[in-house]
Write a protein that holds these residues in place. Sequence first.
Motif, short mmCIF file in Angstrom:
data_model
loop_
_atom_site.label_atom_id
_atom_site.label_comp_id
_atom_site.label_asym_id
_atom_site.label_seq_id
_atom_site.Cartn_x
_atom_site.Cartn_y
_atom_site.Cartn_z
N LEU A 1 0.85 -1.19 0.00
CA LEU A 1 0.00 0.00 0.00
C LEU A 1 0.88 1.24 0.00
CD1 LEU A 1 -2.59 -1.03 2.74
CD2 LEU A 1 -2.76 -1.33 0.26
N GLU A 2 0.39 2.31 -0.61
CA GLU A 2 1.22 3.51 -0.69
C GLU A 2 0.97 4.48 0.45
OE1 GLU A 2 1.72 5.28 -4.46
OE2 GLU A 2 1.89 3.36 -5.47
N THR A 3 -0.17 5.11 0.49
CA THR A 3 -0.45 6.11 1.51
C THR A 3 -1.55 5.60 2.41
OG1 THR A 3 0.12 7.86 -0.07
CG2 THR A 3 -1.10 8.52 1.90
N TYR A 4 -1.18 5.28 3.66
CA TYR A 4 -2.17 4.75 4.58
C TYR A 4 -1.74 4.99 6.03
CZ TYR A 4 0.92 0.76 5.43
OH TYR A 4 1.99 -0.03 5.76
N VAL A 5 -2.70 4.93 6.91
CA VAL A 5 -2.47 4.90 8.35
C VAL A 5 -3.32 3.76 8.89
CG1 VAL A 5 -1.91 7.35 8.60
CG2 VAL A 5 -4.28 6.60 8.81
N PHE A 6 -2.92 3.21 10.03
CA PHE A 6 -3.70 2.12 10.59
C PHE A 6 -3.58 2.11 12.10
CE2 PHE A 6 0.44 0.27 10.74
CZ PHE A 6 0.40 -0.70 11.74
N GLY A 7 -4.53 1.44 12.72
CA GLY A 7 -4.53 1.24 14.16
C GLY A 7 -5.01 -0.16 14.47
N VAL A 8 -4.63 -0.66 15.63
CA VAL A 8 -5.06 -1.98 16.08
C VAL A 8 -5.68 -1.83 17.45
CG1 VAL A 8 -4.29 -4.32 16.65
CG2 VAL A 8 -3.18 -3.08 14.78
N GLU A 9 -6.88 -2.41 17.60
CA GLU A 9 -7.58 -2.35 18.88
C GLU A 9 -8.16 -3.71 19.21
OE1 GLU A 9 -10.55 0.65 19.19
OE2 GLU A 9 -9.33 2.14 18.15
N PRO A 10 -8.16 -4.08 20.49
CA PRO A 10 -8.85 -5.30 20.88
C PRO A 10 -10.36 -5.06 20.86
CG PRO A 10 -7.87 -4.24 22.81
CD PRO A 10 -7.48 -3.44 21.61
N ARG A 11 -11.12 -6.04 20.36
CA ARG A 11 -12.57 -5.90 20.31
C ARG A 11 -13.21 -7.28 20.34
NH1 ARG A 11 -14.14 -1.32 20.46
NH2 ARG A 11 -13.12 -0.52 18.64
N ASP A 12 -13.94 -7.55 21.40
CA ASP A 12 -14.69 -8.81 21.53
C ASP A 12 -13.82 -10.05 21.33
OD1 ASP A 12 -17.05 -7.34 21.99
OD2 ASP A 12 -17.43 -7.17 19.84
N GLY A 13 -12.66 -10.08 21.95
CA GLY A 13 -11.78 -11.23 21.87
C GLY A 13 -10.98 -11.34 20.58
N ARG A 14 -11.07 -10.34 19.74
CA ARG A 14 -10.35 -10.30 18.47
C ARG A 14 -9.58 -8.98 18.39
NH1 ARG A 14 -12.03 -14.06 14.88
NH2 ARG A 14 -11.60 -12.86 13.03
N PHE A 15 -8.80 -8.84 17.36
CA PHE A 15 -8.19 -7.56 17.06
C PHE A 15 -8.89 -6.96 15.86
CE2 PHE A 15 -4.22 -9.34 19.05
CZ PHE A 15 -4.18 -8.43 20.10
N GLU A 16 -9.12 -5.66 15.91
CA GLU A 16 -9.60 -4.93 14.75
C GLU A 16 -8.45 -4.09 14.22
OE1 GLU A 16 -14.37 -4.33 15.36
OE2 GLU A 16 -13.08 -2.56 15.42
N VAL A 17 -8.15 -4.28 12.95
CA VAL A 17 -7.14 -3.49 12.28
C VAL A 17 -7.89 -2.51 11.39
CG1 VAL A 17 -5.13 -3.52 10.75
CG2 VAL A 17 -5.53 -5.44 12.32
N ARG A 18 -7.83 -1.25 11.73
CA ARG A 18 -8.54 -0.22 10.95
C ARG A 18 -7.52 0.45 10.05
NH1 ARG A 18 -13.13 3.77 12.12
NH2 ARG A 18 -12.55 5.51 10.79
N VAL A 19 -7.77 0.34 8.75
CA VAL A 19 -6.84 0.88 7.76
C VAL A 19 -7.54 2.03 7.02
CG1 VAL A 19 -5.43 0.37 5.72
CG2 VAL A 19 -5.83 -1.41 7.45
N GLU A 20 -6.90 3.17 6.99
CA GLU A 20 -7.38 4.31 6.20
C GLU A 20 -6.32 4.58 5.15
OE1 GLU A 20 -8.79 7.65 8.52
OE2 GLU A 20 -9.15 6.30 10.21
N ARG A 21 -6.76 4.55 3.88
CA ARG A 21 -5.79 4.74 2.81
C ARG A 21 -6.30 5.74 1.78
NH1 ARG A 21 -6.47 -0.07 -1.43
NH2 ARG A 21 -4.73 1.03 -2.32
N ALA A 22 -5.35 6.44 1.20
CA ALA A 22 -5.67 7.46 0.20
C ALA A 22 -5.97 6.79 -1.13
CB ALA A 22 -4.52 8.44 0.05
N LEU A 23 -7.05 7.22 -1.76
CA LEU A 23 -7.40 6.82 -3.12
C LEU A 23 -7.44 8.09 -3.96
CD1 LEU A 23 -10.31 4.33 -2.33
CD2 LEU A 23 -7.92 3.78 -2.77
N ALA A 24 -7.58 7.93 -5.26
CA ALA A 24 -7.58 9.09 -6.15
C ALA A 24 -8.67 10.10 -5.80
CB ALA A 24 -7.74 8.63 -7.59
N ASP A 25 -9.82 9.60 -5.31
CA ASP A 25 -10.95 10.49 -5.05
C ASP A 25 -11.28 10.64 -3.56
OD1 ASP A 25 -11.80 7.90 -4.72
OD2 ASP A 25 -13.70 8.16 -5.76
N GLY A 26 -10.34 10.35 -2.69
CA GLY A 26 -10.58 10.51 -1.26
C GLY A 26 -9.92 9.40 -0.46
#
Length: 87
Positions: A24-49
Amino acid sequence: MHISTRQLIEAKELAAELLEQLGLETYVFGVEPRDGRFEVRVERALADGWQTVTLSIDPEQLARSRTDEAVRAALLRDWRERLAAPR
């Protein structure tokens, strides 16, 4: 399920390795515990947002991805597919 600070740090390191392998080129991410799992939230730049995708993963599967090539390959396939489709 109690997640220690060390487990959360390791989860973030593993998620970073996997995302880097996806190229991936332009992105930020975070990891959080949620209901016995991990959630990896990825925000990445696309051409239109920005695209935001939340990836849920079992902590044991994420940990196995470090040493088990089949698990790593399966995670990479799944994450690549989920991140490829604009939401």
